[in-house]
Design a protein around this motif. Structure first.
Motif, PDB file in Angstrom:
ATOM      1  N   THR A   9     -21.413  23.388  72.820  1.00  0.00           N
ATOM      2  CA  THR A   9     -20.462  22.788  73.749  1.00  0.00           C
ATOM      3  C   THR A   9     -20.752  21.321  74.039  1.00  0.00           C
ATOM      4  O   THR A   9     -20.060  20.719  74.857  1.00  0.00           O
ATOM      5  CB  THR A   9     -20.442  23.583  75.057  1.00  0.00           C
ATOM      6  OG1 THR A   9     -21.770  23.628  75.584  1.00  0.00           O
ATOM      7  CG2 THR A   9     -19.914  24.984  74.836  1.00  0.00           C
ATOM      8  N   CYS A  14     -27.473  21.108  71.413  1.00  0.00           N
ATOM      9  CA  CYS A  14     -26.410  21.146  70.404  1.00  0.00           C
ATOM     10  C   CYS A  14     -26.384  19.845  69.612  1.00  0.00           C
ATOM     11  O   CYS A  14     -26.247  19.851  68.389  1.00  0.00           O
ATOM     12  CB  CYS A  14     -25.055  21.389  71.064  1.00  0.00           C
ATOM     13  SG  CYS A  14     -24.988  22.922  72.019  1.00  0.00           S
ATOM     14  N   GLU A  38     -16.955  22.716  69.076  1.00  0.00           N
ATOM     15  CA  GLU A  38     -17.325  22.625  70.483  1.00  0.00           C
ATOM     16  C   GLU A  38     -16.470  23.491  71.401  1.00  0.00           C
ATOM     17  O   GLU A  38     -16.839  23.719  72.543  1.00  0.00           O
ATOM     18  CB  GLU A  38     -17.253  21.167  70.945  1.00  0.00           C
ATOM     19  CG  GLU A  38     -18.277  20.283  70.253  1.00  0.00           C
ATOM     20  CD  GLU A  38     -18.254  18.848  70.738  1.00  0.00           C
ATOM     21  OE1 GLU A  38     -17.189  18.388  71.210  1.00  0.00           O
ATOM     22  OE2 GLU A  38     -19.294  18.191  70.649  1.00  0.00           O
ATOM     23  N   LYS A  39     -15.339  23.982  70.921  1.00  0.00           N
ATOM     24  CA  LYS A  39     -14.459  24.795  71.772  1.00  0.00           C
ATOM     25  C   LYS A  39     -15.019  26.208  71.893  1.00  0.00           C
ATOM     26  O   LYS A  39     -15.300  26.866  70.890  1.00  0.00           O
ATOM     27  CB  LYS A  39     -13.046  24.833  71.203  1.00  0.00           C
ATOM     28  CG  LYS A  39     -12.351  23.494  71.266  1.00  0.00           C
ATOM     29  CD  LYS A  39     -10.936  23.586  70.762  1.00  0.00           C
ATOM     30  CE  LYS A  39     -10.250  22.233  70.852  1.00  0.00           C
ATOM     31  NZ  LYS A  39      -8.888  22.278  70.342  1.00  0.00           N
ATOM     32  N   LEU A  40     -15.168  26.663  73.125  1.00  0.00           N
ATOM     33  CA  LEU A  40     -15.781  27.957  73.407  1.00  0.00           C
ATOM     34  C   LEU A  40     -15.066  29.112  72.715  1.00  0.00           C
ATOM     35  O   LEU A  40     -15.723  30.009  72.172  1.00  0.00           O
ATOM     36  CB  LEU A  40     -15.841  28.188  74.923  1.00  0.00           C
ATOM     37  CG  LEU A  40     -16.780  29.275  75.401  1.00  0.00           C
ATOM     38  CD1 LEU A  40     -18.193  29.060  74.892  1.00  0.00           C
ATOM     39  CD2 LEU A  40     -16.775  29.343  76.913  1.00  0.00           C
ATOM     40  N   ASP A  41     -13.730  29.088  72.682  1.00  0.00           N
ATOM     41  CA  ASP A  41     -13.006  30.188  72.043  1.00  0.00           C
ATOM     42  C   ASP A  41     -13.276  30.224  70.538  1.00  0.00           C
ATOM     43  O   ASP A  41     -13.396  31.294  69.947  1.00  0.00           O
ATOM     44  CB  ASP A  41     -11.510  30.127  72.337  1.00  0.00           C
ATOM     45  CG  ASP A  41     -10.850  28.833  71.893  1.00  0.00           C
ATOM     46  OD1 ASP A  41     -11.531  27.791  71.823  1.00  0.00           O
ATOM     47  OD2 ASP A  41      -9.632  28.860  71.625  1.00  0.00           O
ATOM     48  N   ILE A  43     -16.064  29.207  69.142  1.00  0.00           N
ATOM     49  CA  ILE A  43     -17.455  29.645  69.007  1.00  0.00           C
ATOM     50  C   ILE A  43     -17.532  31.168  69.085  1.00  0.00           C
ATOM     51  O   ILE A  43     -18.147  31.816  68.233  1.00  0.00           O
ATOM     52  CB  ILE A  43     -18.334  28.980  70.087  1.00  0.00           C
ATOM     53  CG1 ILE A  43     -18.440  27.466  69.819  1.00  0.00           C
ATOM     54  CG2 ILE A  43     -19.720  29.623  70.145  1.00  0.00           C
ATOM     55  CD1 ILE A  43     -19.081  26.663  70.936  1.00  0.00           C
ATOM     56  N   THR A  44     -16.881  31.759  70.080  1.00  0.00           N
ATOM     57  CA  THR A  44     -16.944  33.210  70.239  1.00  0.00           C
ATOM     58  C   THR A  44     -16.202  33.940  69.115  1.00  0.00           C
ATOM     59  O   THR A  44     -16.586  35.052  68.760  1.00  0.00           O
ATOM     60  CB  THR A  44     -16.405  33.651  71.613  1.00  0.00           C
ATOM     61  OG1 THR A  44     -15.080  33.159  71.783  1.00  0.00           O
ATOM     62  CG2 THR A  44     -17.280  33.143  72.727  1.00  0.00           C
ATOM     63  N   THR A  51     -25.512  29.436  72.262  1.00  0.00           N
ATOM     64  CA  THR A  51     -25.507  28.158  71.560  1.00  0.00           C
ATOM     65  C   THR A  51     -26.817  27.438  71.830  1.00  0.00           C
ATOM     66  O   THR A  51     -27.487  27.740  72.817  1.00  0.00           O
ATOM     67  CB  THR A  51     -24.326  27.275  72.023  1.00  0.00           C
ATOM     68  OG1 THR A  51     -24.431  27.038  73.416  1.00  0.00           O
ATOM     69  CG2 THR A  51     -22.999  27.908  71.671  1.00  0.00           C
TER      70      THR A  51
END
Length: 78
Positions: A9, A14, A38-41, A43-44, A51
């Motif tokens: 993020t 990171c 970098e976008k959380l959605d 990443i998941t 992270t």
């Protein structure tokens, strides 16, 4: 071509993982597709729960830690 994704993020760890990855690529003198996510959605979606994370060719190589340049080079030369 090898695809490398650095997931995080934007925290200090990171950023360090991205820098270590860039350095490893430079030292190995290889051409890769390097992407920072970098976008959380996003990443998941990749199954990462901690992270920073390093994904090489769609496989999680490191999660929740920052491998040093030497370790990343070893991952890329397997």
């Amino acid at each position: 071509m090898t695809k490398i994704e650095v997931l995080g993020t934007g925290c200090a760890k990171c950023k360090r993982l991205f820098a270590n990855t860039e350095q490893a690529i430079k030292e190995l003198n290889i051409t890769v597709d390097l992407v920072k996510i970098e976008k959380l959605d996003e990443i998941t979606e990749r199954g990462v729960m901690m992270t920073p994370a390093l994904i090489i060719d769609d496989e999680i190589a490191a999660e929740g830690r920052v491998p040093d340049v030497k370790e990343i080079k070893a991952m890329l030369t397997v």
